[in-house]
Design a protein around this motif. Sequence first.
Motif, short mmCIF file in Angstrom:
data_model
loop_
_atom_site.label_atom_id
_atom_site.label_comp_id
_atom_site.label_asym_id
_atom_site.label_seq_id
_atom_site.Cartn_x
_atom_site.Cartn_y
_atom_site.Cartn_z
N ASP A 1 0.87 -1.17 0.00
CA ASP A 1 0.00 0.00 0.00
C ASP A 1 0.91 1.22 0.00
O ASP A 1 1.91 1.25 0.73
CB ASP A 1 -0.92 0.00 1.23
CG ASP A 1 -2.11 0.94 1.07
OD1 ASP A 1 -2.34 1.44 -0.05
OD2 ASP A 1 -2.81 1.17 2.08
N TYR A 2 0.59 2.18 -0.82
CA TYR A 2 1.42 3.39 -1.00
C TYR A 2 2.83 3.04 -1.51
O TYR A 2 3.80 3.71 -1.18
CB TYR A 2 1.52 4.20 0.30
CG TYR A 2 0.22 4.79 0.77
CD1 TYR A 2 -0.34 5.89 0.12
CD2 TYR A 2 -0.46 4.24 1.85
CE1 TYR A 2 -1.54 6.44 0.55
CE2 TYR A 2 -1.67 4.77 2.28
CZ TYR A 2 -2.20 5.87 1.63
OH TYR A 2 -3.39 6.40 2.05
N ARG A 3 2.95 1.99 -2.33
CA ARG A 3 4.25 1.61 -2.89
C ARG A 3 4.49 2.36 -4.19
O ARG A 3 3.65 2.34 -5.10
CB ARG A 3 4.29 0.10 -3.15
CG ARG A 3 5.62 -0.36 -3.73
CD ARG A 3 5.69 -1.85 -3.94
NE ARG A 3 6.94 -2.20 -4.59
CZ ARG A 3 7.30 -3.44 -4.87
NH1 ARG A 3 6.51 -4.45 -4.56
NH2 ARG A 3 8.46 -3.66 -5.46
N PRO A 4 5.63 3.03 -4.33
CA PRO A 4 5.93 3.73 -5.59
C PRO A 4 6.12 2.77 -6.76
O PRO A 4 6.73 1.70 -6.61
CB PRO A 4 7.25 4.46 -5.29
CG PRO A 4 7.35 4.50 -3.80
CD PRO A 4 6.65 3.28 -3.30
N LEU A 5 5.62 3.14 -7.92
CA LEU A 5 5.83 2.32 -9.12
C LEU A 5 7.32 2.14 -9.41
O LEU A 5 7.73 1.11 -9.95
CB LEU A 5 5.15 2.97 -10.33
CG LEU A 5 3.63 2.89 -10.40
CD1 LEU A 5 3.12 3.66 -11.61
CD2 LEU A 5 3.15 1.45 -10.45
N SER A 6 8.12 3.11 -9.05
CA SER A 6 9.56 3.06 -9.34
C SER A 6 10.27 1.94 -8.59
O SER A 6 11.41 1.61 -8.93
CB SER A 6 10.21 4.40 -9.01
OG SER A 6 10.07 4.67 -7.62
N THR A 7 9.64 1.32 -7.59
CA THR A 7 10.30 0.26 -6.83
C THR A 7 10.15 -1.11 -7.49
O THR A 7 10.67 -2.09 -6.98
CB THR A 7 9.78 0.19 -5.38
OG1 THR A 7 8.38 -0.13 -5.40
CG2 THR A 7 10.00 1.52 -4.66
N TYR A 8 9.42 -1.18 -8.59
CA TYR A 8 9.28 -2.43 -9.33
C TYR A 8 10.37 -2.50 -10.40
O TYR A 8 10.72 -1.50 -11.00
CB TYR A 8 7.92 -2.51 -10.01
CG TYR A 8 6.78 -2.85 -9.08
CD1 TYR A 8 6.42 -4.17 -8.83
CD2 TYR A 8 6.04 -1.84 -8.47
CE1 TYR A 8 5.35 -4.48 -8.00
CE2 TYR A 8 4.98 -2.15 -7.63
CZ TYR A 8 4.65 -3.47 -7.40
OH TYR A 8 3.60 -3.76 -6.56
#
Length: 184
Positions: free
Chosen positions: A144-151
């Motif tokens: 939850d509230y995870r940035p797309l950039s961390t994928y």
Amino acid sequence: MPDIIPYDRAAAVAYAHQWAYSRNPAFFDYEEIGGDCTNFASQCLYAGTGVMNFTPTYGWYYIDPNQKAPAWTGVEYFYRFLTRPETNPGPFGMVAALEQLEPGDFAQFRFQKEVFGHTPIIVEIGDPPTLENTLIAAHSYDADYRPLSTYFFQEIRFLHVLGAYPPERRPSESENNRPGPFRF
């Protein structure tokens, strides 16, 4: 053209926050048999539209673990249903650019395979939107509230929800037996 039911983005995002780290007991958890991400995305989308499409095979619905449409739990099928050209019941949308997204829309990732394999819901977007300030909620690696950039992904696509077509209205028995204005 049928009326369009507005997409309640706030309801979809509220649902995502409520169930991001747990499971709604009204729905089966597919985590151990392929992943729960699109099941969770479908639940969020349903929370924002309230309309399912019960067309066998090509619809978008969930009755129980063994009675569901492929689009309810399958990444590619979810994409195909949401972007379908037909105006049949259920939510619909379009492929969009990052700049067109709003909370309640969806991202889909293609990792190392030829097919897309993950569907998180977007819960917050910065201004201007970037992969760093566009935040998601998801199952299968609950977040939850995870940035797309961390994928780490090979490709990403975005789905912007436009609304939902209402369920088909079937005439009631009394309407079927009522004479029309020009009956003799």
